[in-house]
Write an enzyme that holds these catalytic residues in place. Sequence first.
Site, PDB file in Angstrom:
ATOM      1  N   SER A   1     122.296 107.522  97.756  1.00 36.66           N
ATOM      2  CA  SER A   1     121.254 108.050  98.640  1.00 36.66           C
ATOM      3  C   SER A   1     121.729 108.181 100.079  1.00 36.66           C
ATOM      4  O   SER A   1     121.040 108.806 100.892  1.00 36.66           O
ATOM      5  CB  SER A   1     120.014 107.144  98.588  1.00 36.66           C
ATOM      6  OG  SER A   1     120.313 105.856  99.094  1.00 36.66           O
TER       7      SER A   1
ATOM      8  N   LYS B   1     111.792 103.090 102.613  1.00 36.98           N
ATOM      9  CA  LYS B   1     112.783 103.450 103.619  1.00 36.98           C
ATOM     10  C   LYS B   1     112.110 103.932 104.897  1.00 36.98           C
ATOM     11  O   LYS B   1     112.481 103.532 106.011  1.00 36.98           O
ATOM     12  CB  LYS B   1     113.715 104.519 103.060  1.00 36.98           C
ATOM     13  CG  LYS B   1     114.610 104.020 101.936  1.00 36.98           C
ATOM     14  CD  LYS B   1     115.459 105.130 101.351  1.00 36.98           C
ATOM     15  CE  LYS B   1     116.389 104.597 100.258  1.00 36.98           C
ATOM     16  NZ  LYS B   1     117.216 105.653  99.668  1.00 36.98           N
TER      17      LYS B   1
END
Length: 818
Positions: free
Chosen positions: A657, A700
């Site tokens: 990611s 996140k």
Amino acid sequence: MSTDELKLPAERLRWVCDPEQFDFATTADLPELEGTLGQIRALASIDFGLGIRESGFNLFLAGEPGTGRTSTIKNILKKRAKTEPTPSDWVYVNNFKSPDLPIALALPAGQGAELEEEMQELISNVRTIIPKALDSKEYEANKAAIVEEYQEKNNELFGGLEGEAQGKGFALQRTVSGLVMVPQKEERNYTQEEYEALSAEEREKLDATGQELTEKLNDVLRQVRENEKGTKDALAQLDRDLGLAAVGHHIDPLREKYGANPQVVEFLDAVQEDIILNLEDFKPQQQVPSPIPGLKLPRQEPSFERYQVNVFVDNHGCEGVPVVFEPNPTYNNLFGRLEHVMQMGGVATTNFTLIKPGALHKANGGYLIIDAREVLINPFSWDALKRCIRNAEIKIEDPLEQYRFITIASMKPEPIPLQSKIIMIGSPWIYYLLFHLEPDYRKFFKVKADFDSRIARTPEVLKDYALFVATHCKNEKLLPFDRSGVAALVEYAARLVEDQGKLSSQFMEISDLIREASFWAGKEENGAATRAHVTRAIEQKTYRSNRIEERMQELFDEGTILVDTAGEMVGQINGLSVITLADHTFGRPSRVTARVWLGRAGMVNIEREVKLSGPIHDKGVLILTGYLGGKFAHDKPLSFSASICFEQNYEGVEGDSASSTELYCLLSAFSGVPIRQGIAVTGSVNQHGMIQPIGGVNFKIEGFFEVCKAKGLTGEQGVLIPKSNERHLMLNDEVVEAVRAGRFHIWSVETIDEGIGILTGVPAGQLQEDGTYPEGSINYRVDQRLREMLESMKKFAVGGEKEERKELPPPADGGAAP
């Protein structure tokens, strides 16, 4: 596309459930949920698996814990079981021919207990009737008559023999060796001297007469023995007639009742025969004399256990077929056991009345539910279960018998035919493990019911969720939920799966939140749980688990972990990662840096070099070389050295990611254009520069927001996410309100070019027809820097080669230098 066009409005950052779509005031007004919430695929598999009766079509319910596997199958079987015929009772009875091989009898439901009670009553009556019959005058008279007849016959035989012997001068006398014929003289036995004084002729005549009489004595004795045998047979027939008279009229009705079952009739015949052969057991027992004066020993009573019936499986009162859930599937709990009784001297004994059933016996004819993991970790259980399914019978054995050096005599009960549907519940990991590593698994568990951890959000599902909340509150006597409380629960279910179009089917977590919200509503003495109570329950649940998250936030605030949320920097960017600690997950930003220089080392991943990165992260870094080659090496070779590093990272990195983050950082280092430090980035990238979705997007974003909030929100900060992750946004209220107020931003991008433009404020630039990029764009600057580095490398290579040739010594053999 402009930067503002890539910004996401607050309305797209989460899905909000409208409470007005529910037509109830509180869940107390709703009925209970019938059926299962979602899981259409699993329900279809279960319906097929339960409907097909062929061998081997047992079920495996695969799914994560909390997805409703156990409750679903129990509810389905509870309804289905009532519509099926009740299976037979099973009893164990004594095998009079081989007591160590008890016989299993099948009886219609309820008749097992009836037979047990009838046999107890039979033995109780017989124990009363037989002693009375044995003490009756009629029996004694008949017995005396038989004995008297025997004695009369014997007296007649011996009387005639004695008369004949006397007439011939002999007498019948008893000695230690038996009856003998002895010659007599003047009514006394011959002496030795008198016998020897006889002439040879007289002695010969006397001996011949004695021999003749002895042969007749032997004939008489032979006839007496035959008379004795006949007398015994007559006495036995007398006892048999007495027994038949005492027992027959009690057993005959049982024979008539169970006439359709030949095995039961055979057992009753064996009982009758054994009673007749053991009438002495029914007589009152005498007190056993004690070997020690003053010590009174207990009276020895004969055991009548051999006539009892051990009701092994009793389906009396069972409505339909049995449904058995065995939470602890040990060998004995599944397949039954032989119990033992300790006798004096420490000797353990057993008999057929001590045979105890297992869960498989109780579920025979119905359904057995077991946990796959528990079956596998319990010794012998899995192998024995396979044998039962393969042989279609349940056999009670001692699993340790094969490990003993000495064979111990024990009972071996007759196996019972198996006609049960077995349902195992386990995780997908256990399912695949068994499927690939256990060859017999595919033979015996042919049907898989796959429970998904998420279900599609539809109006029908939302209504079912409300019914689920109502059912849970009623069953556990919790406070009901109003419409806003149910809406908040549904939003939390969408947050659990990070999908605006789906809801979580992990009802264990949903149920816990229902309980906690009800608790906080009760603390406030509110009649129903509202959105505020659900929100408080979520906050309190997080507070109980987020100590490590808060400690890390302090490190950001103190500056121990270096993260900038303002300003610009070349070759430096904020990446985002997710940390999961048991039941708590949170996001945190990480500083990523890149440096480039002349050389041919290519891409150096510092994390990989020190073995702090996993294979997926390494793959993401290697993809960057493919992107750079495709983007900038169409007219020249790539020649550079670069390093990428997650600063202050000590616990390792895994996942791809951050690959787009690393690429942005690398492009900044090549171009010399600074990156805005107030923007954090997440998303993976492919070799064509397309941004790919990632997981944990909500954690996140919220993690970086907390850091920005602590350092001060400037209105320029935000997070760059893949456009394909938009549907996964279920951000908390604080982040959504900050975006709505313009104090924080969320951008979604599809390509690296879009992302680098937002991060630097400089367009990426598209490749033109002449093979160049627009002057001043990011790609133009990167292309020029790579070209410059290549030219510099060529100059150094040429200069180095000349210097090398100049310094080479002459060859030792006088030949030409290379």
